[in-house]
Design an enzyme around this catalytic site. Structure first.
Site, PDB file in Angstrom:
ATOM      1  N   GLU A   1       0.669  -1.103   0.121  1.00 38.87           N
ATOM      2  CA  GLU A   1      -0.121   0.023  -0.018  1.00 38.87           C
ATOM      3  C   GLU A   1       0.867   0.917  -0.217  1.00 38.87           C
ATOM      4  O   GLU A   1      -0.247   2.187  -0.101  1.00 38.87           O
ATOM      5  CB  GLU A   1      -0.599   0.458   1.421  1.00 38.87           C
ATOM      6  CG  GLU A   1      -1.685  -1.001   1.387  1.00 38.87           C
ATOM      7  CD  GLU A   1      -1.744  -2.365   1.318  1.00 38.87           C
ATOM      8  OE1 GLU A   1      -0.832  -2.679   2.190  1.00 38.87           O
ATOM      9  OE2 GLU A   1      -2.432  -3.203   1.162  1.00 38.87           O
TER      10      GLU A   1
ATOM     11  N   HIS B   1       5.455 -14.848  -2.029  1.00 34.43           N
ATOM     12  CA  HIS B   1       3.984 -13.744  -1.676  1.00 34.43           C
ATOM     13  C   HIS B   1       5.311 -12.463  -1.432  1.00 34.43           C
ATOM     14  O   HIS B   1       5.032 -11.571  -2.137  1.00 34.43           O
ATOM     15  CB  HIS B   1       3.427 -13.767  -0.771  1.00 34.43           C
ATOM     16  CG  HIS B   1       2.596 -12.749  -0.810  1.00 34.43           C
ATOM     17  ND1 HIS B   1       2.195 -11.895   1.250  1.00 34.43           N
ATOM     18  CD2 HIS B   1       1.797 -12.638  -1.395  1.00 34.43           C
ATOM     19  CE1 HIS B   1       1.726 -10.674   0.310  1.00 34.43           C
ATOM     20  NE2 HIS B   1       1.145 -11.525  -0.885  1.00 34.43           N
TER      21      HIS B   1
HETATM   22  N1  LIG Z   1       4.478 -10.149   4.351  1.00 32.20           N
HETATM   23  C1  LIG Z   1       4.282  -8.570   4.266  1.00 32.20           C
HETATM   24  C2  LIG Z   1       3.676  -8.580   3.689  1.00 32.20           C
HETATM   25  N2  LIG Z   1       2.291  -8.322   3.359  1.00 32.20           N
HETATM   26  C3  LIG Z   1       1.268  -7.528   3.216  1.00 32.20           C
HETATM   27  C4  LIG Z   1       1.290  -6.773   1.784  1.00 32.20           C
HETATM   28  O1  LIG Z   1       2.171  -5.496   1.390  1.00 32.20           O
HETATM   29  C5  LIG Z   1      -0.352  -5.713   1.579  1.00 32.20           C
HETATM   30  O2  LIG Z   1      -0.224  -4.901   2.879  1.00 32.20           O
HETATM   31  C6  LIG Z   1      -1.079  -7.108   1.955  1.00 32.20           C
HETATM   32  O3  LIG Z   1      -0.763  -8.052   0.706  1.00 32.20           O
HETATM   33  C7  LIG Z   1      -2.912  -6.513   1.312  1.00 32.20           C
HETATM   34  O4  LIG Z   1      -2.702  -5.736   0.436  1.00 32.20           O
HETATM   35  N3  LIG Z   1       3.733  -6.339   3.647  1.00 32.20           N
HETATM   36  C8  LIG Z   1       4.903  -6.087   4.555  1.00 32.20           C
HETATM   37  O5  LIG Z   1       5.137  -5.220   4.571  1.00 32.20           O
HETATM   38  N4  LIG Z   1       5.763  -7.438   5.162  1.00 32.20           N
HETATM   39  C9  LIG Z   1       6.302  -7.807   4.863  1.00 32.20           C
HETATM   40  O6  LIG Z   1       6.779  -8.921   5.603  1.00 32.20           O
HETATM   41  C1  LIG Z   2       6.312 -11.063   2.909  1.00 31.36           C
HETATM   42  C2  LIG Z   2       5.050 -12.066   3.288  1.00 31.36           C
HETATM   43  O1  LIG Z   2       3.749 -11.817   2.882  1.00 31.36           O
HETATM   44  C3  LIG Z   2       5.433 -12.965   3.751  1.00 31.36           C
HETATM   45  O2  LIG Z   2       5.571 -12.643   5.166  1.00 31.36           O
HETATM   46  C4  LIG Z   2       4.044 -13.643   4.192  1.00 31.36           C
HETATM   47  O3  LIG Z   2       4.582 -14.784   4.816  1.00 31.36           O
HETATM   48  P1  LIG Z   2       3.722 -16.648   3.801  1.00 31.36           P
HETATM   49  O4  LIG Z   2       4.983 -16.515   2.687  1.00 31.36           O
HETATM   50  O5  LIG Z   2       4.293 -17.777   4.676  1.00 31.36           O
HETATM   51  O6  LIG Z   2       2.278 -16.960   3.562  1.00 31.36           O
END
Ligand SMILES: Nc1c(NC[C@H](O)[C@H](O)[C@H](O)CO)[nH]c(=O)[nH]c1=O
Ligand SMILES: CC(=O)[C@@H](O)COP(=O)(O)O
Length: 160
Positions: free
Chosen positions: A67, A97
């Protein structure tokens, strides 16, 4: 040069423009808040150390790094800032992800810079481990937030 050989918090204040007349936006992801708040602290301290005024530092939070792009775009459109710092911490989990969040965030911030309105500084840690993130947000490798603040001042002046 890898971060391992460059302390992120070191800067020569005599070579940094005075920031008193500049306005900064800081958009902070709330994912991994311990890390992003430490990055924010480093950025705020460096901006103030280089003459920025507290009233000229506008901070917004967003849920996650994905975001950041939307938050930065809205900040640019509404706040008359000279530069924006995008702060996030993405830490690899079990799935791919991580790759999608990192690439989308980097591409989106690149696109904002390509638009050429206001420089957006990429202060998003993309780490394989929590310790790597700790080391780069006020740990043994310094604070990427500090580095980002210095870049923001330099780019704000360049973009005037
Ligand atoms: N896993 C992490 C995320 N995941 C969330 C995404 O950034 C996003 O908010 C979601 O997919 C909804 O759109 N974000 C981080 O900043 N750091 C992470 O480790
Ligand atoms: C960067 C991410 O979205 C990650 O931390 C999410 O963890 P996972 O890949 O185990 O679902």
């Amino acid at each position: 040069m890898a971060t391992e050989n460059k302390n992120l918090s070191v800067y020569d204040k005599t070579k940094i423009p005075n920031a008193t007349s500049l306005r900064f936006g800081i958009v902070v992801s709330e994912w991994n808040a311990e890390i992003t708040n430490a990055l924010l602290k480093g950025a705020q301290e460096a901006l103030l150390d280089c003459g920025a005024l507290s009233k000229n530092i506008i901070q917004w939070n967003v849920p996650g790094s994905f975001e950041l792009v939307f938050g930065c775009k809205k900040m640019i459109a509404s706040q008359q800032v000279n530069a924006v710092i995008a702060i996030g911490s993405v830490i690899r989990g079990e799935t791919s992800h991580f790759d999608f969040v990192c690439s989308a965030t980097a591409e989106g911030i690149k696109d904002l810079n390509t638009a050429g309105e206001v420089p957006v500084i990429f202060c998003v840690l993309t780490d394989d481990t929590w310790q790597q993130a700790k080391d780069r947000s006020g740990g043994k490798h310094g604070n990427k937030g500090t580095e980002a603040a210095i870049a923001a001042i330099q780019m704000a002046v360049l973009g005037r």
